[in-house]
Design an enzyme around this catalytic site. Structure first.
Site, PDB file in Angstrom:
ATOM      1  N   ASN A  49      -1.419  -6.823  -0.880  1.00  9.12           N
ATOM      2  CA  ASN A  49      -2.254  -7.916  -1.373  1.00  9.12           C
ATOM      3  C   ASN A  49      -2.327  -8.973  -0.272  1.00  9.12           C
ATOM      4  O   ASN A  49      -1.363  -9.673  -0.001  1.00  9.12           O
ATOM      5  CB  ASN A  49      -1.650  -8.507  -2.650  1.00  9.12           C
ATOM      6  CG  ASN A  49      -2.674  -9.254  -3.477  1.00  9.12           C
ATOM      7  OD1 ASN A  49      -3.620  -9.817  -2.925  1.00  9.12           O
ATOM      8  ND2 ASN A  49      -2.491  -9.269  -4.782  1.00  9.12           N
TER       9      ASN A  49
ATOM     10  N   PHE B 136      -5.589 -13.607 -11.778  1.00 11.23           N
ATOM     11  CA  PHE B 136      -4.233 -13.152 -12.052  1.00 11.23           C
ATOM     12  C   PHE B 136      -3.601 -14.123 -13.041  1.00 11.23           C
ATOM     13  O   PHE B 136      -3.248 -15.254 -12.685  1.00 11.23           O
ATOM     14  CB  PHE B 136      -3.430 -13.084 -10.752  1.00 11.23           C
ATOM     15  CG  PHE B 136      -2.091 -12.384 -10.903  1.00 11.23           C
ATOM     16  CD1 PHE B 136      -2.014 -11.119 -11.449  1.00 11.23           C
ATOM     17  CD2 PHE B 136      -0.925 -13.007 -10.484  1.00 11.23           C
ATOM     18  CE1 PHE B 136      -0.795 -10.463 -11.586  1.00 11.23           C
ATOM     19  CE2 PHE B 136       0.302 -12.372 -10.613  1.00 11.23           C
ATOM     20  CZ  PHE B 136       0.365 -11.094 -11.169  1.00 11.23           C
TER      21      PHE B 136
ATOM     22  N   ARG C  78     -10.274 -15.901  -7.766  1.00  8.20           N
ATOM     23  CA  ARG C  78      -9.561 -15.886  -6.489  1.00  8.20           C
ATOM     24  C   ARG C  78     -10.197 -14.870  -5.552  1.00  8.20           C
ATOM     25  O   ARG C  78     -10.982 -14.001  -5.967  1.00  8.20           O
ATOM     26  CB  ARG C  78      -8.087 -15.522  -6.699  1.00  8.20           C
ATOM     27  CG  ARG C  78      -7.883 -14.100  -7.204  1.00  8.20           C
ATOM     28  CD  ARG C  78      -6.431 -13.689  -7.217  1.00  8.20           C
ATOM     29  NE  ARG C  78      -6.280 -12.286  -7.640  1.00  8.20           N
ATOM     30  CZ  ARG C  78      -5.148 -11.597  -7.582  1.00  8.20           C
ATOM     31  NH1 ARG C  78      -4.045 -12.181  -7.121  1.00  8.20           N
ATOM     32  NH2 ARG C  78      -5.090 -10.331  -7.986  1.00  8.20           N
TER      33      ARG C  78
ATOM     34  N   THR D  47       7.200  23.355  22.699  1.00  5.18           N
ATOM     35  CA  THR D  47       6.310  22.288  22.244  1.00  5.18           C
ATOM     36  C   THR D  47       5.136  22.129  23.205  1.00  5.18           C
ATOM     37  O   THR D  47       4.043  21.731  22.795  1.00  5.18           O
ATOM     38  CB  THR D  47       7.066  20.956  22.095  1.00  5.18           C
ATOM     39  OG1 THR D  47       7.518  20.507  23.363  1.00  5.18           O
ATOM     40  CG2 THR D  47       8.254  21.119  21.156  1.00  5.18           C
ATOM     41  N   ASP D  48       5.353  22.455  24.473  1.00  7.30           N
ATOM     42  CA  ASP D  48       4.261  22.395  25.443  1.00  7.30           C
ATOM     43  C   ASP D  48       3.187  23.425  25.107  1.00  7.30           C
ATOM     44  O   ASP D  48       1.986  23.172  25.269  1.00  7.30           O
ATOM     45  CB  ASP D  48       4.806  22.616  26.855  1.00  7.30           C
ATOM     46  CG  ASP D  48       3.774  22.318  27.926  1.00  7.30           C
ATOM     47  OD1 ASP D  48       3.387  21.144  28.066  1.00  7.30           O
ATOM     48  OD2 ASP D  48       3.333  23.275  28.604  1.00  7.30           O
TER      49      ASP D  48
ATOM     50  N   HIS E 248      -2.996 -12.171   0.747  1.00  4.79           N
ATOM     51  CA  HIS E 248      -3.153 -13.427   0.024  1.00  4.79           C
ATOM     52  C   HIS E 248      -4.013 -14.434   0.797  1.00  4.79           C
ATOM     53  O   HIS E 248      -3.873 -14.604   2.012  1.00  4.79           O
ATOM     54  CB  HIS E 248      -1.788 -14.048  -0.248  1.00  4.79           C
ATOM     55  CG  HIS E 248      -0.882 -13.163  -1.051  1.00  4.79           C
ATOM     56  ND1 HIS E 248      -1.155 -12.809  -2.341  1.00  4.79           N
ATOM     57  CD2 HIS E 248       0.297 -12.556  -0.727  1.00  4.79           C
ATOM     58  CE1 HIS E 248      -0.188 -12.031  -2.795  1.00  4.79           C
ATOM     59  NE2 HIS E 248       0.706 -11.861  -1.835  1.00  4.79           N
TER      60      HIS E 248
ATOM     61  N   LYS F  17       5.198  19.418  18.812  1.00  7.45           N
ATOM     62  CA  LYS F  17       4.700  18.408  19.740  1.00  7.45           C
ATOM     63  C   LYS F  17       3.996  17.313  18.953  1.00  7.45           C
ATOM     64  O   LYS F  17       3.081  17.577  18.173  1.00  7.45           O
ATOM     65  CB  LYS F  17       3.732  19.024  20.753  1.00  7.45           C
ATOM     66  CG  LYS F  17       3.284  18.060  21.834  1.00  7.45           C
ATOM     67  CD  LYS F  17       4.448  17.700  22.773  1.00  7.45           C
ATOM     68  CE  LYS F  17       4.627  18.721  23.862  1.00  7.45           C
ATOM     69  NZ  LYS F  17       5.670  18.335  24.833  1.00  7.45           N
TER      70      LYS F  17
ATOM     71  N   GLN G 250      -3.455  -3.846  -9.077  1.00  8.12           N
ATOM     72  CA  GLN G 250      -3.085  -2.568  -9.689  1.00  8.12           C
ATOM     73  C   GLN G 250      -4.258  -1.960 -10.458  1.00  8.12           C
ATOM     74  O   GLN G 250      -4.510  -0.748 -10.383  1.00  8.12           O
ATOM     75  CB  GLN G 250      -1.895  -2.761 -10.645  1.00  8.12           C
ATOM     76  CG  GLN G 250      -0.562  -2.993  -9.955  1.00  8.12           C
ATOM     77  CD  GLN G 250      -0.261  -4.457  -9.709  1.00  8.12           C
ATOM     78  OE1 GLN G 250      -1.184  -5.273  -9.563  1.00  8.12           O
ATOM     79  NE2 GLN G 250       1.016  -4.809  -9.664  1.00  8.12           N
TER      80      GLN G 250
END
Length: 302
Positions: free
Chosen positions: A249, A159, A176, A59-60, A251, A14, A223
């Site tokens: 990322n 970067f 940045r 599943t119940d 931006h 479930k 990273q």
């Protein structure tokens, strides 16, 4: 050419059982809010091949078991999953294992007249807590985690030094905005004794370390920051073998205000939601044994 058709790996259960548990043992109530999935693995071939449901735990029934166990108390997502795994593998001889997963949603007390209210709450949208238990015979793998933890720092990120070709338009920068939505899952050492383990304290501590790791050090790339975050967790928690990350990322592009006769000293940005860089990696102990089955069924990288 003919070939024999056989049944491969299978599981059933479930999915996404929404359960909210209110503890009312005093005037000050507590709330636990979970989304739980139960999937059983074992000898179910007759159901697929012969239509024989003798081994099919409805599943119940699995749904109702989640609710019944919640009545006894949840404590933590991990503790509930461990109880569910013990129950299904011990109650039905043909159930040899399974996969149980939970998301937990946090609620904060509403501040009313200068005090935290006893029984009124506001949903905390900071992140979603996750947990997965995979049981295969006598072996269990427990993975805790979180997703949608949005973080940003306004400087100490750059970067530069990347390869450039005729399609490169990105300009190098040493200052940045660095922003991301952290999704992380950490796997506990197989065989860890959880009988008296405080999962809530562990989760809070790991989250705090991830946030600290994001703030520390100049980031030469997302990273590098990802690795620093994972290393910080593993150095502090010997019971954790590995941690997986998926981090977009997010931006932020500097807006050109010169057409309006204005300068822009790194203050006004356009926050782009797509496309985005997607950084994914595992940080692990060199000696840790691989456990691919623990990650089976987890969508995406983590």
């Amino acid at each position: 050419m003919s070939s024999k058709i056989i049944l491969g790996e299978n599981q059933f259960g479930k999915a996404e059982v929404r359960v909210v548990k209110i503890t009312r043992d005093s005037d000050r109530h507590e709330i636990e809010d979970l989304n739980v999935t139960s999937q059983l693995r074992g000898d179910f071939s007759a159901a697929h091949l012969e239509g024989d449901n003798a081994h099919v735990v409805p599943t119940d029934t699995q749904k109702n078991t989640v609710y019944a166990f919640a009545r006894e108390g949840i404590g933590s997502p991990e503790a509930l999953l461990l109880r569910l795994g013990d129950h299904f593998t011990s109650s039905f001889d043909w159930v040899s294992g399974g996969r149980w997963e939970a998301e937990a949603y946090s609620w904060d007390r509403i501040q009313s007249h200068g005090a935290a209210h006893d029984h009124s709450f506001v949903r905390n949208g900071q992140e979603v807590r996750t947990a997965v238990l995979v049981r295969d015979g006598e072996t269990s793998h427990l993975v805790s985690g979180l997703r949608d933890l949005t973080v940003l720092k306004t400087t100490q990120s750059g970067f530069v030094g990347y390869p450039k070709d005729k399609y490169t338009t990105l300009q190098e920068t040493t200052d940045r905005i660095l922003a991301t939505d952290v999704a992380a899952r950490w796997r506990f050492k197989t065989g860890t004794d959880f009988s008296s383990f405080d999962f809530n304290k562990s989760y809070d501590d790991v989250k705090g370390l991830l946030l600290e790791g994001f703030t520390e050090n100049y980031s030469h790339a997302l990273q590098q920051t990802l690795f620093d975050m994972g290393k910080k967790v593993l150095e502090a928690h010997s019971e954790i073998d590995e941690i997986k990350f998926s981090m977009p990322n997010k931006h932020h592009f500097l807006v050109d205000l010169s057409p309006f006769g204005l300068d822009n000293p790194n203050e006004v940005f356009f926050a782009a939601d797509r496309p985005y860089g997607l950084i994914e990696a595992t940080v692990q102990r060199e000696e840790s044994a691989p456990a691919a089955i623990a990650w089976s069924g987890i969508a995406g990288f983590c």
